[in-house]
Design a protein around this motif. Sequence first.
Motif, PDB file in Angstrom:
ATOM      1  N   GLY A  72      76.767  10.583  40.119  1.00  0.00           N
ATOM      2  CA  GLY A  72      76.502  11.963  39.696  1.00  0.00           C
ATOM      3  C   GLY A  72      77.502  12.985  40.193  1.00  0.00           C
ATOM      4  O   GLY A  72      77.224  14.181  40.191  1.00  0.00           O
ATOM      5  N   THR A  73      78.688  12.536  40.612  1.00  0.00           N
ATOM      6  CA  THR A  73      79.729  13.463  41.055  1.00  0.00           C
ATOM      7  C   THR A  73      80.966  13.254  40.190  1.00  0.00           C
ATOM      8  O   THR A  73      80.955  12.468  39.240  1.00  0.00           O
ATOM      9  N   ASN A  74      82.030  13.942  40.548  1.00  0.00           N
ATOM     10  CA  ASN A  74      83.301  13.766  39.840  1.00  0.00           C
ATOM     11  C   ASN A  74      84.221  12.773  40.531  1.00  0.00           C
ATOM     12  O   ASN A  74      85.375  12.642  40.157  1.00  0.00           O
ATOM     13  N   GLY A  75      83.735  12.095  41.576  1.00  0.00           N
ATOM     14  CA  GLY A  75      84.604  11.184  42.307  1.00  0.00           C
ATOM     15  C   GLY A  75      83.847   9.995  42.864  1.00  0.00           C
ATOM     16  O   GLY A  75      82.646   9.828  42.665  1.00  0.00           O
ATOM     17  N   TRP A  76      84.578   9.177  43.569  1.00  0.00           N
ATOM     18  CA  TRP A  76      84.016   7.982  44.180  1.00  0.00           C
ATOM     19  C   TRP A  76      83.225   8.354  45.431  1.00  0.00           C
ATOM     20  O   TRP A  76      83.575   9.293  46.143  1.00  0.00           O
ATOM     21  N   ARG A  77      82.174   7.591  45.705  1.00  0.00           N
ATOM     22  CA  ARG A  77      81.366   7.769  46.915  1.00  0.00           C
ATOM     23  C   ARG A  77      81.228   6.403  47.585  1.00  0.00           C
ATOM     24  O   ARG A  77      81.010   5.407  46.917  1.00  0.00           O
ATOM     25  N   VAL A  78      81.349   6.384  48.921  1.00  0.00           N
ATOM     26  CA  VAL A  78      81.203   5.152  49.695  1.00  0.00           C
ATOM     27  C   VAL A  78      79.981   5.302  50.597  1.00  0.00           C
ATOM     28  O   VAL A  78      79.880   6.272  51.344  1.00  0.00           O
ATOM     29  N   GLU A  79      79.050   4.335  50.508  1.00  0.00           N
ATOM     30  CA  GLU A  79      77.820   4.373  51.288  1.00  0.00           C
ATOM     31  C   GLU A  79      77.482   2.971  51.783  1.00  0.00           C
ATOM     32  O   GLU A  79      77.895   1.983  51.181  1.00  0.00           O
ATOM     33  N   ILE A  80      76.706   2.899  52.861  1.00  0.00           N
ATOM     34  CA  ILE A  80      76.226   1.609  53.364  1.00  0.00           C
ATOM     35  C   ILE A  80      75.231   1.047  52.352  1.00  0.00           C
ATOM     36  O   ILE A  80      74.298   1.727  51.941  1.00  0.00           O
ATOM     37  N   LEU A  81      75.431  -0.196  51.959  1.00  0.00           N
ATOM     38  CA  LEU A  81      74.524  -0.869  51.033  1.00  0.00           C
ATOM     39  C   LEU A  81      73.368  -1.473  51.822  1.00  0.00           C
ATOM     40  O   LEU A  81      73.578  -2.165  52.819  1.00  0.00           O
ATOM     41  N   ASP A  82      72.151  -1.181  51.389  1.00  0.00           N
ATOM     42  CA  ASP A  82      70.970  -1.756  52.025  1.00  0.00           C
ATOM     43  C   ASP A  82      70.503  -3.000  51.280  1.00  0.00           C
ATOM     44  O   ASP A  82      70.290  -4.044  51.877  1.00  0.00           O
ATOM     45  N   SER A  83      70.366  -2.888  49.952  1.00  0.00           N
ATOM     46  CA  SER A  83      69.832  -4.022  49.192  1.00  0.00           C
ATOM     47  C   SER A  83      70.202  -3.902  47.723  1.00  0.00           C
ATOM     48  O   SER A  83      70.615  -2.841  47.251  1.00  0.00           O
ATOM     49  N   VAL A  84      70.049  -5.015  47.031  1.00  0.00           N
ATOM     50  CA  VAL A  84      70.221  -5.058  45.581  1.00  0.00           C
ATOM     51  C   VAL A  84      68.948  -5.676  45.014  1.00  0.00           C
ATOM     52  O   VAL A  84      68.524  -6.748  45.446  1.00  0.00           O
ATOM     53  N   HIS A  85      68.344  -4.967  44.094  1.00  0.00           N
ATOM     54  CA  HIS A  85      67.116  -5.445  43.463  1.00  0.00           C
ATOM     55  C   HIS A  85      67.424  -5.856  42.028  1.00  0.00           C
ATOM     56  O   HIS A  85      68.296  -5.289  41.392  1.00  0.00           O
ATOM     57  N   GLU A  86      66.694  -6.816  41.550  1.00  0.00           N
ATOM     58  CA  GLU A  86      66.791  -7.199  40.146  1.00  0.00           C
ATOM     59  C   GLU A  86      65.771  -6.355  39.400  1.00  0.00           C
ATOM     60  O   GLU A  86      64.580  -6.440  39.645  1.00  0.00           O
ATOM     61  N   ALA A  87      66.251  -5.484  38.526  1.00  0.00           N
ATOM     62  CA  ALA A  87      65.376  -4.648  37.715  1.00  0.00           C
ATOM     63  C   ALA A  87      65.531  -5.074  36.260  1.00  0.00           C
ATOM     64  O   ALA A  87      66.458  -5.812  35.913  1.00  0.00           O
ATOM     65  N   HIS A  88      64.634  -4.619  35.425  1.00  0.00           N
ATOM     66  CA  HIS A  88      64.663  -4.998  34.012  1.00  0.00           C
ATOM     67  C   HIS A  88      64.526  -3.754  33.147  1.00  0.00           C
ATOM     68  O   HIS A  88      63.712  -2.879  33.428  1.00  0.00           O
ATOM     69  N   HIS A  89      65.333  -3.699  32.110  1.00  0.00           N
ATOM     70  CA  HIS A  89      65.270  -2.605  31.148  1.00  0.00           C
ATOM     71  C   HIS A  89      64.147  -2.921  30.167  1.00  0.00           C
ATOM     72  O   HIS A  89      64.121  -4.006  29.578  1.00  0.00           O
ATOM     73  N   GLU A 124      62.523  -8.669  41.741  1.00  0.00           N
ATOM     74  CA  GLU A 124      62.694  -9.223  43.086  1.00  0.00           C
ATOM     75  C   GLU A 124      63.904  -8.612  43.790  1.00  0.00           C
ATOM     76  O   GLU A 124      64.838  -8.139  43.153  1.00  0.00           O
ATOM     77  N   ILE A 125      63.892  -8.670  45.126  1.00  0.00           N
ATOM     78  CA  ILE A 125      65.078  -8.311  45.893  1.00  0.00           C
ATOM     79  C   ILE A 125      66.059  -9.465  45.747  1.00  0.00           C
ATOM     80  O   ILE A 125      65.745 -10.601  46.065  1.00  0.00           O
ATOM     81  N   ARG A 126      67.214  -9.165  45.212  1.00  0.00           N
ATOM     82  CA  ARG A 126      68.238 -10.191  44.994  1.00  0.00           C
ATOM     83  C   ARG A 126      69.083 -10.402  46.240  1.00  0.00           C
ATOM     84  O   ARG A 126      69.536 -11.504  46.535  1.00  0.00           O
ATOM     85  N   PHE A 127      69.301  -9.323  46.983  1.00  0.00           N
ATOM     86  CA  PHE A 127      70.229  -9.365  48.101  1.00  0.00           C
ATOM     87  C   PHE A 127      69.819  -8.311  49.121  1.00  0.00           C
ATOM     88  O   PHE A 127      69.529  -7.179  48.757  1.00  0.00           O
ATOM     89  N   LYS A 128      69.773  -8.691  50.366  1.00  0.00           N
ATOM     90  CA  LYS A 128      69.521  -7.755  51.466  1.00  0.00           C
ATOM     91  C   LYS A 128      70.758  -7.796  52.353  1.00  0.00           C
ATOM     92  O   LYS A 128      71.123  -8.851  52.875  1.00  0.00           O
ATOM     93  N   ALA A 129      71.422  -6.665  52.486  1.00  0.00           N
ATOM     94  CA  ALA A 129      72.658  -6.621  53.259  1.00  0.00           C
ATOM     95  C   ALA A 129      72.379  -6.884  54.725  1.00  0.00           C
ATOM     96  O   ALA A 129      71.332  -6.489  55.239  1.00  0.00           O
ATOM     97  N   PRO A 130      73.305  -7.560  55.397  1.00  0.00           N
ATOM     98  CA  PRO A 130      73.165  -7.731  56.849  1.00  0.00           C
ATOM     99  C   PRO A 130      73.089  -6.354  57.501  1.00  0.00           C
ATOM    100  O   PRO A 130      73.756  -5.419  57.060  1.00  0.00           O
ATOM    101  N   ARG A 131      72.270  -6.222  58.499  1.00  0.00           N
ATOM    102  CA  ARG A 131      72.148  -4.940  59.211  1.00  0.00           C
ATOM    103  C   ARG A 131      73.489  -4.593  59.820  1.00  0.00           C
ATOM    104  O   ARG A 131      74.131  -5.435  60.450  1.00  0.00           O
ATOM    105  N   PRO A 132      73.931  -3.351  59.652  1.00  0.00           N
ATOM    106  CA  PRO A 132      75.218  -2.956  60.238  1.00  0.00           C
ATOM    107  C   PRO A 132      75.193  -3.101  61.755  1.00  0.00           C
ATOM    108  O   PRO A 132      74.256  -2.666  62.405  1.00  0.00           O
ATOM    109  N   LEU A 133      76.213  -3.731  62.301  1.00  0.00           N
ATOM    110  CA  LEU A 133      76.367  -3.836  63.747  1.00  0.00           C
ATOM    111  C   LEU A 133      77.052  -2.608  64.321  1.00  0.00           C
ATOM    112  O   LEU A 133      76.934  -2.306  65.483  1.00  0.00           O
ATOM    113  N   VAL A 134      77.801  -1.920  63.453  1.00  0.00           N
ATOM    114  CA  VAL A 134      78.503  -0.704  63.877  1.00  0.00           C
ATOM    115  C   VAL A 134      78.329   0.345  62.810  1.00  0.00           C
ATOM    116  O   VAL A 134      78.039   0.039  61.660  1.00  0.00           O
TER     117      VAL A 134
END
Length: 137
Positions: A72-89, A124-134
């Motif tokens: 929703g912006t005019n540029g790239w955004r970098v964020e910590i990934l928590d999880s990826v869910h499988e959703a359906h349209h 379902e949750i497809r992927f849960k990112a490893p907890r950030p160590l730093v």
Amino acid sequence: MAIELGLSRPWFIVSVEEMEAGSSAESEEYLSFKRTMLVDSIASVEQLIRSDTNGLVKFEYVQICTPGYMNGTNGWRVEILDSVHEAHHPDFGGHAIDLFVTSEGHKYTHCMTELPIAELLPGEIRFKAPRPLVDPS
């Protein structure tokens, strides 16, 4: 040096600490080095995490880089990934869509439809990112 990303789609930054074979993080002296990788798909991130069968890799964090049309912006955004869910349209006959959730709770999808994220059917949750160590910031 410049790298051009030919596609405006999500990319992933994976930061790891790798230990030399025969080393142990519990010992006071062990050889390790840090690596940061730009990864082109969540499937490749998953494969990278599954490939560490000997416990010699510590995942420090996984970040998602979203282009402006996704965040929703005019540029790239970098964020910590928590999880990826499988959703359906609801209109695509159950076709699976990746729903990316950041540690701040932002939700993104790469689906090229005008359907709001809130109207996707949860899966379902497809992927849960490893907890950030730093903290990567």
